[in-house]
Design a protein around this motif. Structure first.
Motif, PDB file in Angstrom:
ATOM      1  N   THR A  56       0.837  -1.206   0.000  1.00 51.23           N
ATOM      2  CA  THR A  56       0.000   0.000   0.000  1.00 51.23           C
ATOM      3  C   THR A  56       0.870   1.254   0.000  1.00 51.23           C
ATOM      4  N   ASP A  57       2.113   1.111  -0.409  1.00 50.42           N
ATOM      5  CA  ASP A  57       3.059   2.230  -0.402  1.00 50.42           C
ATOM      6  C   ASP A  57       3.149   2.868   0.981  1.00 50.42           C
ATOM      7  N   GLY A  58       3.045   2.031   2.013  1.00 55.30           N
ATOM      8  CA  GLY A  58       3.187   2.519   3.388  1.00 55.30           C
ATOM      9  C   GLY A  58       1.959   3.200   3.954  1.00 55.30           C
ATOM     10  N   ASP A  59       0.839   3.153   3.239  1.00 49.01           N
ATOM     11  CA  ASP A  59      -0.404   3.777   3.716  1.00 49.01           C
ATOM     12  C   ASP A  59      -0.992   2.905   4.822  1.00 49.01           C
ATOM     13  N   ARG A  60      -0.724   3.260   6.057  1.00 44.36           N
ATOM     14  CA  ARG A  60      -1.152   2.438   7.194  1.00 44.36           C
ATOM     15  C   ARG A  60      -2.669   2.324   7.285  1.00 44.36           C
ATOM     16  N   ASP A  61      -3.374   3.416   7.045  1.00 39.16           N
ATOM     17  CA  ASP A  61      -4.836   3.373   7.113  1.00 39.16           C
ATOM     18  C   ASP A  61      -5.381   2.337   6.133  1.00 39.16           C
ATOM     19  N   LEU A  62      -4.896   2.348   4.904  1.00 37.23           N
ATOM     20  CA  LEU A  62      -5.338   1.377   3.916  1.00 37.23           C
ATOM     21  C   LEU A  62      -4.923  -0.031   4.326  1.00 37.23           C
ATOM     22  N   ALA A  63      -3.709  -0.188   4.841  1.00 35.96           N
ATOM     23  CA  ALA A  63      -3.249  -1.512   5.287  1.00 35.96           C
ATOM     24  C   ALA A  63      -4.125  -2.044   6.415  1.00 35.96           C
ATOM     25  N   GLU A  64      -4.547  -1.176   7.324  1.00 33.03           N
ATOM     26  CA  GLU A  64      -5.446  -1.603   8.404  1.00 33.03           C
ATOM     27  C   GLU A  64      -6.795  -2.033   7.843  1.00 33.03           C
ATOM     28  N   ARG A  65      -7.317  -1.266   6.892  1.00 30.63           N
ATOM     29  CA  ARG A  65      -8.624  -1.590   6.320  1.00 30.63           C
ATOM     30  C   ARG A  65      -8.571  -2.891   5.522  1.00 30.63           C
ATOM     31  N   VAL A  66      -7.466  -3.119   4.807  1.00 29.37           N
ATOM     32  CA  VAL A  66      -7.284  -4.365   4.054  1.00 29.37           C
ATOM     33  C   VAL A  66      -7.156  -5.538   5.028  1.00 29.37           C
ATOM     34  N   THR A  67      -6.367  -5.362   6.081  1.00 30.80           N
ATOM     35  CA  THR A  67      -6.206  -6.409   7.092  1.00 30.80           C
ATOM     36  C   THR A  67      -7.548  -6.754   7.718  1.00 30.80           C
ATOM     37  N   ARG A  68      -8.317  -5.734   8.056  1.00 28.81           N
ATOM     38  CA  ARG A  68      -9.629  -5.942   8.668  1.00 28.81           C
ATOM     39  C   ARG A  68     -10.544  -6.737   7.724  1.00 28.81           C
ATOM     40  N   LYS A  69     -10.580  -6.348   6.456  1.00 28.62           N
ATOM     41  CA  LYS A  69     -11.420  -7.050   5.478  1.00 28.62           C
ATOM     42  C   LYS A  69     -10.945  -8.488   5.318  1.00 28.62           C
ATOM     43  N   ASN A  70      -9.643  -8.691   5.245  1.00 27.30           N
ATOM     44  CA  ASN A  70      -9.095 -10.032   5.096  1.00 27.30           C
ATOM     45  C   ASN A  70      -9.448 -10.904   6.297  1.00 27.30           C
ATOM     46  N   MET A  71      -9.206 -10.399   7.491  1.00 26.18           N
ATOM     47  CA  MET A  71      -9.456 -11.189   8.693  1.00 26.18           C
ATOM     48  C   MET A  71     -10.952 -11.486   8.856  1.00 26.18           C
ATOM     49  N   LYS A  72     -11.796 -10.515   8.556  1.00 27.16           N
ATOM     50  CA  LYS A  72     -13.234 -10.722   8.716  1.00 27.16           C
ATOM     51  C   LYS A  72     -13.793 -11.705   7.693  1.00 27.16           C
TER      52      LYS A  72
END
Length: 104
Positions: A56-72
């Motif tokens: 995500t080019d270091g975009d933490r907010d996007l990485a958190e949202r992707v992680t959340r979607k993946n885990m859910k």
């Protein structure tokens, strides 16, 4: 295909031998295990954020949202929810874009 119950990583190719723990609910990858015990949900979430940040080019907010979607999307987390899963998820388009980068 056998996958990690906590992050969804497929146990194939370079990761065929990356099972770190076998549980009654299924295998957990070595990245989500420490000293023979599954890491806390918060540690696994942070590991996902760190992993996806590379795509995500270091975009933490996007990485958190992707992680959340993946885990859910994983049955394990539907049965074992925790506070960090509450929040905004990546859109399908964002998630697909990041996953396309992951799959290379």
């Amino acid at each position: 295909m056998k996958t990690c119950i906590t992050c969804g990583m497929p146990f194939e190719g370079d990761h065929v031998n990356d099972v770190g723990l076998e549980t009654a609910e299924g295998p957990v990858c070595k990245f989500d295990v420490k000293d023979g015990v599954m890491k806390s949900s918060e540690e696994i979430f942070e590991g996902g954020v760190q992993f996806f940040s590379k795509y995500t080019d270091g975009d933490r907010d996007l990485a958190e949202r992707v992680t959340r979607k993946n885990m859910k999307s994983l049955p394990y987390w539907n049965a074992h929810p925790f506070a960090l899963l509450d929040g905004t998820e990546a859109t399908d388009q964002e998630f697909g874009g990041v996953m396309a980068k992951v799959m290379g």
